[in-house]
Scaffold this motif. Sequence first.
Motif, PDB file in Angstrom:
ATOM      1  N   UNK A  70      37.063  16.047  64.233  1.00 32.13           N
ATOM      2  CA  UNK A  70      38.577  15.553  64.515  1.00 32.13           C
ATOM      3  C   UNK A  70      38.787  14.629  63.044  1.00 32.13           C
ATOM      4  N   UNK A  71      37.896  14.145  62.444  1.00 34.68           N
ATOM      5  CA  UNK A  71      37.992  13.189  61.218  1.00 34.68           C
ATOM      6  C   UNK A  71      38.440  12.007  61.836  1.00 34.68           C
ATOM      7  N   UNK A  72      38.072  11.741  62.956  1.00 29.70           N
ATOM      8  CA  UNK A  72      38.554  10.401  63.564  1.00 29.70           C
ATOM      9  C   UNK A  72      37.344   9.336  63.265  1.00 29.70           C
ATOM     10  N   UNK A  73      37.813   8.224  62.831  1.00 29.78           N
ATOM     11  CA  UNK A  73      36.696   7.046  62.625  1.00 29.78           C
ATOM     12  C   UNK A  73      36.157   6.588  63.896  1.00 29.78           C
ATOM     13  N   UNK A  74      34.757   6.993  64.054  1.00 32.63           N
ATOM     14  CA  UNK A  74      34.076   6.189  65.287  1.00 32.63           C
ATOM     15  C   UNK A  74      33.632   4.932  65.219  1.00 32.63           C
ATOM     16  N   UNK A  75      33.420   4.491  64.056  1.00 39.13           N
ATOM     17  CA  UNK A  75      33.074   3.029  63.823  1.00 39.13           C
ATOM     18  C   UNK A  75      33.023   2.926  62.421  1.00 39.13           C
ATOM     19  N   UNK A  76      33.292   1.593  62.068  1.00 37.98           N
ATOM     20  CA  UNK A  76      33.101   1.104  60.524  1.00 37.98           C
ATOM     21  C   UNK A  76      32.411  -0.259  60.552  1.00 37.98           C
ATOM     22  N   UNK A  77      31.649  -0.394  59.622  1.00 43.95           N
ATOM     23  CA  UNK A  77      30.626  -1.687  59.588  1.00 43.95           C
ATOM     24  C   UNK A  77      30.792  -2.131  57.924  1.00 43.95           C
ATOM     25  N   UNK A  78      31.434  -3.478  57.778  1.00 49.83           N
ATOM     26  CA  UNK A  78      31.145  -4.090  56.777  1.00 49.83           C
ATOM     27  C   UNK A  78      30.210  -5.352  56.639  1.00 49.83           C
ATOM     28  N   UNK A  79      29.688  -5.597  55.395  1.00 49.72           N
ATOM     29  CA  UNK A  79      28.619  -6.773  55.261  1.00 49.72           C
ATOM     30  C   UNK A  79      28.043  -6.788  53.869  1.00 49.72           C
ATOM     31  N   UNK A  80      27.248  -7.891  53.857  1.00 47.60           N
ATOM     32  CA  UNK A  80      26.698  -8.074  52.479  1.00 47.60           C
ATOM     33  C   UNK A  80      25.162  -7.448  52.348  1.00 47.60           C
ATOM     34  N   UNK A  81      24.945  -7.588  51.127  1.00 44.49           N
ATOM     35  CA  UNK A  81      23.496  -7.014  50.946  1.00 44.49           C
ATOM     36  C   UNK A  81      23.144  -7.837  49.589  1.00 44.49           C
ATOM     37  N   UNK A  82      21.568  -8.083  49.662  1.00 44.25           N
ATOM     38  CA  UNK A  82      20.756  -8.269  48.363  1.00 44.25           C
ATOM     39  C   UNK A  82      19.917  -7.309  47.769  1.00 44.25           C
ATOM     40  N   UNK A  83      19.814  -7.048  46.521  1.00 41.02           N
ATOM     41  CA  UNK A  83      18.911  -6.064  46.112  1.00 41.02           C
ATOM     42  C   UNK A  83      18.114  -6.320  44.936  1.00 41.02           C
ATOM     43  N   UNK A  84      16.956  -5.849  44.671  1.00 40.86           N
ATOM     44  CA  UNK A  84      16.300  -6.032  43.429  1.00 40.86           C
ATOM     45  C   UNK A  84      15.443  -4.931  43.110  1.00 40.86           C
ATOM     46  N   UNK A  85      15.345  -4.615  41.946  1.00 45.03           N
ATOM     47  CA  UNK A  85      14.792  -3.299  41.383  1.00 45.03           C
ATOM     48  C   UNK A  85      14.063  -3.355  40.052  1.00 45.03           C
ATOM     49  N   UNK A  86      13.214  -2.585  39.813  1.00 44.16           N
ATOM     50  CA  UNK A  86      12.303  -2.515  38.498  1.00 44.16           C
ATOM     51  C   UNK A  86      12.104  -1.062  38.166  1.00 44.16           C
ATOM     52  N   UNK A  87      11.803  -0.744  36.914  1.00 42.83           N
ATOM     53  CA  UNK A  87      11.560   0.544  36.488  1.00 42.83           C
ATOM     54  C   UNK A  87      11.143   0.488  35.161  1.00 42.83           C
ATOM     55  N   UNK A  88      11.293   1.729  34.535  1.00 42.79           N
ATOM     56  CA  UNK A  88      10.725   1.981  32.960  1.00 42.79           C
ATOM     57  C   UNK A  88      11.952   2.786  32.045  1.00 42.79           C
ATOM     58  N   UNK A  89      12.275   2.175  31.218  1.00 43.14           N
ATOM     59  CA  UNK A  89      13.277   2.890  30.380  1.00 43.14           C
ATOM     60  C   UNK A  89      12.540   3.540  28.984  1.00 43.14           C
ATOM     61  N   UNK A  90      12.981   4.808  28.613  1.00 48.11           N
ATOM     62  CA  UNK A  90      12.514   5.392  27.810  1.00 48.11           C
ATOM     63  C   UNK A  90      13.522   6.144  26.724  1.00 48.11           C
TER      64      UNK A  90
END
Length: 228
Positions: A139-159
């Motif tokens: 039906x394309x009706x919204x069942x639920x919505x959630x808003x919030x904050x988050x914290x992230x960290x990442x690492x990797x390799x660039x070539x």
Amino acid sequence: MSLYAQDYSRQDAIDSLTAKFKMDSLHTYRFKIIRPFVAIDNRNSFIKEGPVNVKGFQLGIILKEKHTVGFGIYGIQNNSKQNLTSKDVNSVPLKRTLNLNYLTLFYRYKIIDKRYFELALPLEVGLGGYHIKLIDDRTDKIVSEVNGGTSLTSGGVDIVLKPFKWVGVTGSAGYRIALDKNPNVNFSGAYYSYGLWVDLRQIYRDVKFYGFVRKKYRREMKNVLSRN
């Protein structure tokens, strides 16, 4: 005696002009302790096993050609995500959409910097917010919505592979870790990117040198040599 004096004066002008040309050349290609850094950083990633495209922009400074520090702005918007379909406890087909925006502080250390090859290690930490919607796929009706904050960290390799002085190809891979404890909004996942590498600084220096510095030197040298 006047002929000798004239030749000597012209040689002085040639030597002075050549010395100035060398100094201007060295100044154009001089080593800089600090210079600006700007990059478009679009990544392919995965969130809860679903592929997403993370669009980003980085702004910072490069110190001694080895250390890059700055901040980045990233986002997963409706036009850049792929919806995931699942079912709730009542077997209702659900479509999940995700909007995620976050700001990072990043540090990038260049391990190898050769004419044709570059290798660096990027690290970053960030804070942001998310908006998740569960939609009834029938039906394309919204069942639920959630808003919030988050914290992230990442690492990797660039070539970076640089077959040409101005243009090359770049690729990166790494892993992003969400520091939040909520398993329902776990944004941890691998990321990778690839694309075109363009050295705007080298383009600017070559245009300045070949288009202005060397042309000016040749023009002034021609004037000196044409003197009687």
